[in-house]
Design a protein around this motif. Sequence first.
Motif, mmCIF file in Angstrom:
data_model
loop_
_atom_site.group_PDB
_atom_site.id
_atom_site.type_symbol
_atom_site.label_atom_id
_atom_site.label_comp_id
_atom_site.label_asym_id
_atom_site.label_seq_id
_atom_site.Cartn_x
_atom_site.Cartn_y
_atom_site.Cartn_z
ATOM 1 N N ARG A 222 -19.121 -21.846 -7.736
ATOM 2 C CA ARG A 222 -18.090 -20.891 -8.171
ATOM 3 C C ARG A 222 -17.549 -21.230 -9.551
ATOM 4 N NH1 ARG A 222 -16.397 -17.554 -4.331
ATOM 5 N NH2 ARG A 222 -14.494 -16.955 -5.418
ATOM 6 N N SER A 223 -17.687 -22.501 -9.950
ATOM 7 C CA SER A 223 -16.997 -22.965 -11.148
ATOM 8 C C SER A 223 -17.921 -23.471 -12.252
ATOM 9 C CB SER A 223 -16.017 -24.093 -10.774
ATOM 10 O OG SER A 223 -15.031 -23.622 -9.889
ATOM 11 N N ASP B 278 -20.660 -18.500 -14.964
ATOM 12 C CA ASP B 278 -20.628 -17.103 -14.518
ATOM 13 C C ASP B 278 -21.547 -16.283 -15.425
ATOM 14 O OD1 ASP B 278 -19.990 -14.521 -13.765
ATOM 15 O OD2 ASP B 278 -18.027 -14.525 -14.747
ATOM 16 N N ASP C 29 -17.822 -11.614 -13.674
ATOM 17 C CA ASP C 29 -16.847 -11.274 -12.622
ATOM 18 C C ASP C 29 -15.833 -12.389 -12.385
ATOM 19 O OD1 ASP C 29 -18.403 -13.139 -11.342
ATOM 20 O OD2 ASP C 29 -18.834 -11.908 -9.571
ATOM 21 N N VAL D 134 -16.497 -15.419 -11.392
ATOM 22 C CA VAL D 134 -16.987 -16.354 -10.376
ATOM 23 C C VAL D 134 -18.359 -16.864 -10.793
ATOM 24 C CG1 VAL D 134 -17.709 -16.598 -7.958
ATOM 25 C CG2 VAL D 134 -15.704 -15.200 -8.534
ATOM 26 N N PHE E 202 -14.355 -21.133 0.917
ATOM 27 C CA PHE E 202 -15.260 -21.069 -0.228
ATOM 28 C C PHE E 202 -16.641 -21.653 0.055
ATOM 29 C CE2 PHE E 202 -10.951 -20.769 -1.791
ATOM 30 C CZ PHE E 202 -11.032 -19.514 -2.369
ATOM 31 N N GLU F 162 -21.893 -12.713 -3.876
ATOM 32 C CA GLU F 162 -21.263 -12.872 -5.188
ATOM 33 C C GLU F 162 -21.933 -13.984 -5.999
ATOM 34 O OE1 GLU F 162 -17.078 -13.852 -4.943
ATOM 35 O OE2 GLU F 162 -17.405 -15.152 -3.226
ATOM 36 N N GLU G 237 -1.406 -19.028 -7.671
ATOM 37 C CA GLU G 237 -2.848 -18.855 -7.838
ATOM 38 C C GLU G 237 -3.667 -19.807 -6.969
ATOM 39 O OE1 GLU G 237 -4.357 -17.991 -11.857
ATOM 40 O OE2 GLU G 237 -2.331 -18.432 -12.577
ATOM 41 N N LYS H 202 -5.832 -21.278 -4.143
ATOM 42 C CA LYS H 202 -6.828 -20.696 -3.239
ATOM 43 C C LYS H 202 -7.198 -21.633 -2.093
ATOM 44 C CE LYS H 202 -7.716 -17.070 -5.980
ATOM 45 N NZ LYS H 202 -6.960 -17.416 -7.191
ATOM 46 N N ASP I 278 -7.898 -27.460 -5.483
ATOM 47 C CA ASP I 278 -8.164 -26.529 -6.585
ATOM 48 C C ASP I 278 -8.214 -27.205 -7.963
ATOM 49 O OD1 ASP I 278 -8.410 -24.353 -4.907
ATOM 50 O OD2 ASP I 278 -6.325 -23.712 -5.131
ATOM 51 N N THR J 285 -10.490 -15.544 -14.436
ATOM 52 C CA THR J 285 -11.445 -16.338 -13.659
ATOM 53 C C THR J 285 -10.855 -16.664 -12.281
ATOM 54 O OG1 THR J 285 -10.597 -18.350 -14.725
ATOM 55 C CG2 THR J 285 -12.568 -17.334 -15.665
ATOM 56 N N TRP J 286 -11.713 -17.010 -11.336
ATOM 57 C CA TRP J 286 -11.262 -17.161 -9.943
ATOM 58 C C TRP J 286 -10.202 -18.244 -9.808
ATOM 59 C CZ3 TRP J 286 -11.845 -20.835 -5.904
ATOM 60 C CH2 TRP J 286 -12.514 -22.012 -6.255
#
Length: 579
Positions: A38-39, A42, A46, A48, A82, A95, A410, A412, A431, A453-454
């Motif tokens: 995810r990090s 990208d 999007d 992610v 995640f 995704e 923020e 997650k 996170d 960004t996510w």
Amino acid sequence: MWEIIVASLMVIAEARYENVNIKQDWWETAVFYQIYPRSFMDSDGDGVGDLNGITSRLEYLKEIGVNAAWLSSVFKSPMHDFGYDVSDFYTIQPEYGSMEDFEQLLKKANELDIKVVLDLVPNHTSNESEWFIKSASRDEYYSDWYIWENGHMDDNGFRRPPNNWISLFRKSAWTYSPNRDQFYLHQFGEAQPDLNFRNPVVVDEIKNIIKFWLEKGVAGMRINSVNHFFEIDKDIYGGRYPDEPITGKPGLGPDDYGYLEHIYTKDQDETYEMVSQIRDVFDAITLRNNVTRVMMTDAYTSIKNAVRYYGEGIHSGAHIPFNFALVENLDKDSDARDIKYVVDRWLTYKPLRKQANWVIGNHDVSRVASRFRPELVDAFNMLVLLLPGIAITYMGEEIGMLNGFVPWSETKDPLACNTDDPVNFIEVSRDPVRTPFQWSNGKNAGFSTADKTWLPVAEGFEHLNVANQRSAVRSHYQVYRTLTNLRIRPAFRFGRYESLALNNDVFAFKRWYNDDTYVVVMNVGKTYRIVNLTAFDLIFGQLEVEASSVLSSRTYSDNVQAGYLDLAADEALVLRMQV
């Protein structure tokens, strides 16, 4: 102190007889690089990270000397945790991309001679998995795939869980399912119901999943949270799961995982036999394809339990049971004696002819630059890369990334959200170590073209990024590349090992093979120190600098005196004995 001395002698004795056979398999001295997909990068804007993003950056991994890219879970998931709450083990999370994208990643990695390793999370699934939905409906085939138990009504008429077991994510490890009128066990989040490993059909399905991905060309898998596979057999306790004892640790309440002693929910003896069964799957496909498929295991447990994952007696275990000693047993107050003890202890406990491995960070652990201090990044990379065995690097440690700041609004991470505490959540949030990778000083650190960004990009990325460190003469990136080149040399691949704490601040270790000898020395203190390296046998005269930490005044090919070496605070050096 005597334990330290005895451990050290045993390690030296072991080193004299180990590694006499210099033929090694691909994984035995590999650098594994953990990517949190995810990090990392990208590709489609999007916000992610995704598989195509990873593919586009594989040349970077080759450039820094990585042999294997280990991807955190990429399977289909509702993403409550995640990717660690999998709903379909045979499908890529949309995704992140498609199966075709994954196959293209494998193809490109193969061209670059980089292996790809996947994370497998077999302890539990998502509660949105078809398996769980059918189990909750008492489907005949799936009914016994999870751990189901009746609760009880208290004196006030409230429904209560079967016992006092607590989730690693806090609060009860049991959640009520109205559909089934029973509670299901989840040692992690409530969206992650535990599978029943006493059901042979479940075990066969896990083996089929492993076969599927290994046959597709994956070079190995890390089996996540293996020590949670089994709970105590309730039949021993009259058909009900017993309460776990209270630890009595101060400052902990009945919702905190550390409140209980987890004697019934992890580290059960059946786990090791199950690991052996799973290893057989890897070995069968290795024989069929004539290329080793490597099995890694992840278990936060005691060192005595951890080394059992190498295998016992005639039963094989994991190729690489993760060694979390550098993560769990060192902190910002640790000194040279602590480092020596932690390193030598693992080398002493592990089976004689098995490979050690070194982990200093991952997606669940504060980054080295934040957990210790930025000035020690190079020293810890020297440890991971130049100690005997396998090196495992979490993405960003090669450039000394710091934890990002992710505000409550923020956040997650379910572990943090489950604290229900907008003030102290940061103490447990994962996170900050998952913020986007810092490629450049451009928009979103070059990670994504998205407006958001996510997770937010960490502050300071304008200066701390790959592009800046690539172009600099001295940087953590440059040091890391030097170290991965050094570890190819015979002294580091299969040479002997000896270590000394020269004083409270200075840890040093010697690696040698035939006449090729090196000393790695690091001042982990905050003051100037003078040391005498002739405390090592056959170290004398002048030594030549092969690598130096970023803030060191020394550079490549400088000479130093073995008998009188002055080290600045935080200075770390790789020195070669001149012959």
